[in-house]
Design a protein around this motif. Structure first.
Motif, short mmCIF file in Angstrom:
data_model
loop_
_atom_site.label_atom_id
_atom_site.label_comp_id
_atom_site.label_asym_id
_atom_site.label_seq_id
_atom_site.Cartn_x
_atom_site.Cartn_y
_atom_site.Cartn_z
N VAL A 75 0.86 -1.18 0.00
CA VAL A 75 0.00 0.00 0.00
C VAL A 75 0.90 1.23 0.00
CG1 VAL A 75 -1.87 1.25 1.12
CG2 VAL A 75 -1.76 -1.25 1.27
N ILE A 76 0.76 2.05 -1.02
CA ILE A 76 1.54 3.29 -1.14
C ILE A 76 0.63 4.45 -0.76
CG2 ILE A 76 2.83 4.77 -2.71
CD1 ILE A 76 3.43 2.32 -4.40
N TYR A 77 1.00 5.15 0.30
CA TYR A 77 0.26 6.33 0.74
C TYR A 77 0.92 7.57 0.15
CZ TYR A 77 -2.06 3.26 4.11
OH TYR A 77 -2.78 2.26 4.70
N LEU A 127 6.99 -3.65 -8.14
CA LEU A 127 7.85 -4.36 -9.10
C LEU A 127 9.29 -3.87 -9.03
CD1 LEU A 127 5.51 -4.36 -12.24
CD2 LEU A 127 5.81 -6.18 -10.55
N GLU A 128 9.44 -2.58 -8.81
CA GLU A 128 10.79 -1.99 -8.80
C GLU A 128 10.79 -0.76 -7.91
OE1 GLU A 128 14.12 -0.19 -11.94
OE2 GLU A 128 12.22 -0.97 -12.66
N GLN A 129 11.82 -0.61 -7.10
CA GLN A 129 11.93 0.54 -6.22
C GLN A 129 13.38 1.00 -6.15
OE1 GLN A 129 10.53 -0.11 -2.23
NE2 GLN A 129 10.66 2.04 -1.66
N ILE A 130 13.61 2.24 -6.56
CA ILE A 130 14.94 2.84 -6.46
C ILE A 130 14.87 3.93 -5.40
CG2 ILE A 130 16.73 4.14 -7.67
CD1 ILE A 130 15.96 2.74 -10.20
N PRO A 131 15.52 3.72 -4.25
CA PRO A 131 15.42 4.69 -3.14
C PRO A 131 15.79 6.09 -3.59
CG PRO A 131 16.50 2.67 -2.43
CD PRO A 131 16.36 2.58 -3.92
N GLY A 132 14.94 7.03 -3.21
CA GLY A 132 15.20 8.42 -3.53
C GLY A 132 14.77 8.84 -4.92
N GLU A 133 14.32 7.87 -5.75
CA GLU A 133 13.97 8.20 -7.12
C GLU A 133 12.51 7.86 -7.44
OE1 GLU A 133 16.64 7.08 -10.16
OE2 GLU A 133 18.44 7.56 -9.01
N TYR A 134 12.18 6.57 -7.57
CA TYR A 134 10.82 6.24 -7.95
C TYR A 134 10.46 4.83 -7.48
CZ TYR A 134 12.85 3.46 -11.75
OH TYR A 134 13.56 2.54 -12.47
N VAL A 135 9.14 4.54 -7.53
CA VAL A 135 8.59 3.22 -7.22
C VAL A 135 7.66 2.82 -8.36
CG1 VAL A 135 7.11 1.90 -5.67
CG2 VAL A 135 8.75 3.51 -4.73
N LYS A 136 7.81 1.59 -8.84
CA LYS A 136 6.96 1.06 -9.89
C LYS A 136 6.07 -0.01 -9.28
CE LYS A 136 8.92 0.32 -13.78
NZ LYS A 136 9.79 -0.28 -14.83
N VAL A 137 4.75 0.13 -9.43
CA VAL A 137 3.80 -0.76 -8.76
C VAL A 137 2.81 -1.32 -9.78
CG1 VAL A 137 2.31 1.19 -8.16
CG2 VAL A 137 2.11 -0.94 -6.89
N GLU A 138 2.47 -2.61 -9.61
CA GLU A 138 1.46 -3.26 -10.45
C GLU A 138 0.15 -3.34 -9.69
OE1 GLU A 138 0.52 -7.56 -12.62
OE2 GLU A 138 2.39 -7.25 -11.53
N LEU A 139 -0.93 -2.89 -10.32
CA LEU A 139 -2.26 -2.92 -9.70
C LEU A 139 -2.97 -4.22 -10.04
CD1 LEU A 139 -3.48 0.70 -10.54
CD2 LEU A 139 -2.02 -0.07 -8.65
N VAL A 140 -4.05 -4.50 -9.32
CA VAL A 140 -4.89 -5.64 -9.66
C VAL A 140 -5.44 -5.42 -11.06
CG1 VAL A 140 -7.01 -6.85 -9.10
CG2 VAL A 140 -5.49 -6.11 -7.27
N GLY A 141 -5.28 -6.40 -11.92
CA GLY A 141 -5.68 -6.24 -13.30
C GLY A 141 -4.51 -6.08 -14.25
N GLY A 142 -3.30 -5.79 -13.68
CA GLY A 142 -2.11 -5.75 -14.52
C GLY A 142 -1.59 -4.38 -14.87
N SER A 143 -2.33 -3.29 -14.54
CA SER A 143 -1.84 -1.95 -14.85
C SER A 143 -0.58 -1.66 -14.03
CB SER A 143 -2.91 -0.90 -14.56
OG SER A 143 -4.06 -1.12 -15.36
N ILE A 144 0.34 -0.90 -14.62
CA ILE A 144 1.60 -0.56 -13.96
C ILE A 144 1.71 0.95 -13.88
CG2 ILE A 144 4.12 -0.68 -14.12
CD1 ILE A 144 3.81 -3.35 -15.49
N LEU A 145 1.96 1.46 -12.66
CA LEU A 145 2.11 2.89 -12.42
C LEU A 145 3.49 3.17 -11.84
CD1 LEU A 145 -1.37 3.68 -10.81
CD2 LEU A 145 -0.72 3.85 -13.21
N VAL A 146 3.97 4.39 -12.06
CA VAL A 146 5.26 4.82 -11.53
C VAL A 146 5.06 6.12 -10.76
CG1 VAL A 146 7.62 5.52 -12.10
CG2 VAL A 146 6.49 3.74 -13.45
N TYR A 147 5.61 6.17 -9.53
CA TYR A 147 5.50 7.36 -8.69
C TYR A 147 6.89 7.81 -8.26
CZ TYR A 147 0.53 6.28 -8.41
OH TYR A 147 -0.78 6.02 -8.71
N ARG A 148 7.10 9.11 -8.28
CA ARG A 148 8.35 9.65 -7.75
C ARG A 148 8.37 9.51 -6.24
NH1 ARG A 148 11.04 13.85 -10.96
NH2 ARG A 148 10.17 13.89 -13.06
N GLN A 149 9.57 9.39 -5.69
CA GLN A 149 9.70 9.26 -4.24
C GLN A 149 9.17 10.50 -3.53
OE1 GLN A 149 10.99 6.30 -2.91
NE2 GLN A 149 10.10 7.10 -1.02
N SER A 150 9.30 11.66 -4.18
CA SER A 150 8.84 12.91 -3.55
C SER A 150 7.32 12.96 -3.41
CB SER A 150 9.32 14.11 -4.38
OG SER A 150 8.83 14.03 -5.71
#
Length: 262
Positions: free
Chosen positions: A34-36, A48-71
């Motif tokens: 859970v990403i707040y 799926l992938e997390q680079i500290p200080g940069e971004y997090v890549k997450v897969e949702l139910v259904g297969g969609s993939i989103l990317v969020y900046r650490q900020s």
């Protein structure tokens, strides 16, 4: 009898191992990340992938993939999934869109320029170049490049530095580039027996399309200028030496390019 006993034990062992493995997988997949976000949103899925200080890549139910900046992220936790009847399959889909905001870059570009020729008409001149550099962030990258441009009097190799950047962090984004350097004459055509280059610059903007791999496509329209010194040959009488005329010229025009980056 011993053979039957052996197969019975082997079958029981395989059944037990399968059951145990299913329970382990079930426990793993009964949990989700859970990403707040700082704006109050909650994103539930599997990282799926997390680079500290940069971004997090997450897969949702259904297969969609989103990317969020650490900020953008307040915190990340693991919690029991709300979707008890949904079984997450092993992810065999391609990764999400790659955002390479920092690091080395390479581009190979080809295109053509609409220039005025020496007779006052217009023509299309073909160009090819290679550029490499370092991207410091989304908005700024510095690099060097070399190319080959064909003009009516011959070929010129521009060697240049460039500044470039993206305006948006999306799959399709406007971008800009500015190049400046010096062109070197390397060949001539039948109308000239010597060609020297000069100052070169190119200002452009266009559309960048990111992909699920490292490849990036750019489509650019810009304005290019190349100074040159030509020694033109004019045959008045084939029994005599031709008349040679030296002149300086600046060729300017609109340039259209398509490039692939990696």
């Amino acid at each position: 009898m011993s053979r039957i006993y052996f197969f019975f034990l082997a079958g029981a062992f395989c059944l037990g191992l399968t059951t145990a493995w299913t329970n382990v997988i079930g426990q793993i997949y009964n949990m989700e990340n859970v990403i707040y976000l700082k704006d109050g949103s909650e994103i539930r899925g599997w990282i799926l992938e997390q680079i500290p200080g940069e971004y997090v890549k997450v897969e949702l139910v259904g297969g969609s993939i989103l990317v969020y900046r650490q900020s953008e992220i307040e915190k990340i936790t693991s919690e029991p999934t709300r979707y008890s009847r949904i079984i997450r399959k092993y992810n065999t889909k391609p990764q999400g869109i790659q955002y390479r905001d920092r690091g080395l870059y390479h581009f190979v570009a080809t295109g053509f320029t609409t220039n005025d020729n020496m007779w006052g008409g217009s023509q299309l001149d073909v160009s090819l170049n290679y550029r490499a550099g370092y991207r410091f962030n989304q908005y700024l990258g510095l690099g060097l490049g070399v190319g080959i441009d064909e003009y009516d009097s011959g070929g010129i190799v521009p060697v240049f530095g460039e500044v470039s950047g993206d305006l948006l962090r999306r799959k399709r984004t406007p971008f800009y580039l500015a190049q400046a350097g010096y062109g070197i004459g390397v060949s001539t055509t039948w109308i000239a027996d010597n060609l020297e280059g000069g100052l070169y610059y190119h200002l452009g903007a266009g559309l960048k399309v990111r992909t699920r791999s490292r490849a990036e496509w750019t489509f650019t329209m810009g304005y290019k200028s190349q100074q040159m010194t030509e020694t033109l040959v004019q045959w008045i009488d084939f029994n005599r030496e031709p008349v040679r005329t030296v002149r300086e010229r600046t060729v300017r025009g609109i340039v259209y390019q398509v490039a692939i980056g990696f």
